[in-house]
Design a protein around this motif. Structure first.
Motif, PDB file in Angstrom:
ATOM      1  N   ILE A 135      -3.340   7.079   3.911  1.00 49.22           N
ATOM      2  CA  ILE A 135      -3.946   8.327   4.379  1.00 49.22           C
ATOM      3  C   ILE A 135      -5.407   8.397   3.955  1.00 49.22           C
ATOM      4  O   ILE A 135      -6.273   8.798   4.742  1.00 49.22           O
ATOM      5  CB  ILE A 135      -3.144   9.531   3.863  1.00 49.22           C
ATOM      6  CG1 ILE A 135      -1.766   9.559   4.513  1.00 49.22           C
ATOM      7  CG2 ILE A 135      -3.879  10.838   4.125  1.00 49.22           C
ATOM      8  CD1 ILE A 135      -0.817  10.562   3.891  1.00 49.22           C
ATOM      9  N   ALA A 136      -5.704   7.997   2.732  1.00 46.83           N
ATOM     10  CA  ALA A 136      -7.085   8.018   2.242  1.00 46.83           C
ATOM     11  C   ALA A 136      -7.979   7.081   3.053  1.00 46.83           C
ATOM     12  O   ALA A 136      -9.123   7.431   3.372  1.00 46.83           O
ATOM     13  CB  ALA A 136      -7.124   7.642   0.761  1.00 46.83           C
TER      14      ALA A 136
ATOM     15  N   MET B 181       0.840  -1.187   0.000  1.00 45.47           N
ATOM     16  CA  MET B 181       0.000   0.000   0.000  1.00 45.47           C
ATOM     17  C   MET B 181       0.883   1.248   0.000  1.00 45.47           C
ATOM     18  O   MET B 181       1.875   1.305   0.708  1.00 45.47           O
ATOM     19  CB  MET B 181      -0.894   0.033   1.234  1.00 45.47           C
ATOM     20  CG  MET B 181      -2.032  -0.967   1.213  1.00 45.47           C
ATOM     21  SD  MET B 181      -3.008  -0.987   2.715  1.00 45.47           S
ATOM     22  CE  MET B 181      -4.075   0.376   2.453  1.00 45.47           C
ATOM     23  N   SER B 182       0.453   2.227  -0.763  1.00 46.89           N
ATOM     24  CA  SER B 182       1.200   3.479  -0.791  1.00 46.89           C
ATOM     25  C   SER B 182       0.789   4.364   0.387  1.00 46.89           C
ATOM     26  O   SER B 182      -0.236   4.143   1.031  1.00 46.89           O
ATOM     27  CB  SER B 182       0.931   4.209  -2.103  1.00 46.89           C
ATOM     28  OG  SER B 182      -0.404   4.657  -2.142  1.00 46.89           O
TER      29      SER B 182
ATOM     30  N   LYS C 187      -7.216  11.076  -6.728  1.00 48.12           N
ATOM     31  CA  LYS C 187      -5.793  11.211  -7.045  1.00 48.12           C
ATOM     32  C   LYS C 187      -5.114   9.839  -7.112  1.00 48.12           C
ATOM     33  O   LYS C 187      -4.311   9.577  -8.013  1.00 48.12           O
ATOM     34  CB  LYS C 187      -5.127  12.092  -5.985  1.00 48.12           C
ATOM     35  CG  LYS C 187      -3.625  12.152  -6.049  1.00 48.12           C
ATOM     36  CD  LYS C 187      -3.128  12.875  -7.267  1.00 48.12           C
ATOM     37  CE  LYS C 187      -1.606  13.066  -7.196  1.00 48.12           C
ATOM     38  NZ  LYS C 187      -0.903  12.436  -8.262  1.00 48.12           N
ATOM     39  N   LEU C 188      -5.457   8.978  -6.178  1.00 49.95           N
ATOM     40  CA  LEU C 188      -4.894   7.629  -6.179  1.00 49.95           C
ATOM     41  C   LEU C 188      -5.272   6.882  -7.457  1.00 49.95           C
ATOM     42  O   LEU C 188      -4.420   6.251  -8.096  1.00 49.95           O
ATOM     43  CB  LEU C 188      -5.382   6.862  -4.950  1.00 49.95           C
ATOM     44  CG  LEU C 188      -4.934   5.427  -4.821  1.00 49.95           C
ATOM     45  CD1 LEU C 188      -3.453   5.368  -4.484  1.00 49.95           C
ATOM     46  CD2 LEU C 188      -5.737   4.713  -3.757  1.00 49.95           C
TER      47      LEU C 188
END
Length: 65
Positions: free
Chosen positions: A7-8, A1-2, A39-40
């Motif tokens: 954060i999202a 996971m980025s 954005k993701l």
């Protein structure tokens, strides 16, 4: 996971919790989560999901007003 995805997810959980508590701050928090997911999805080239987040954003703004 980025980092963006983490954060999202955290902001989404916060938005859901605020919505369940019927706090007016839920609208901008959910809108922020929606923008982060858009954005993701743009970054990973899932354009249909990005457009869907845009529609969710419009619905959030409409509900907030």
């Amino acid at each position: 996971m980025s980092v963006l995805e983490i954060i999202a997810v955290i902001i989404s959980f916060l938005g859901i919790w605020l919505t369940a508590r019927r706090h007016l701050l839920c609208w901008p928090v959910n809108l922020m989560a929606c923008a982060l997911y858009a954005k993701l999805f743009l970054d990973v080239r899932l354009y249909a999901d990005m457009v869907l987040q845009g529609l969710f954003g419009i619905a959030i703004v409409y509900g907030w007003i």
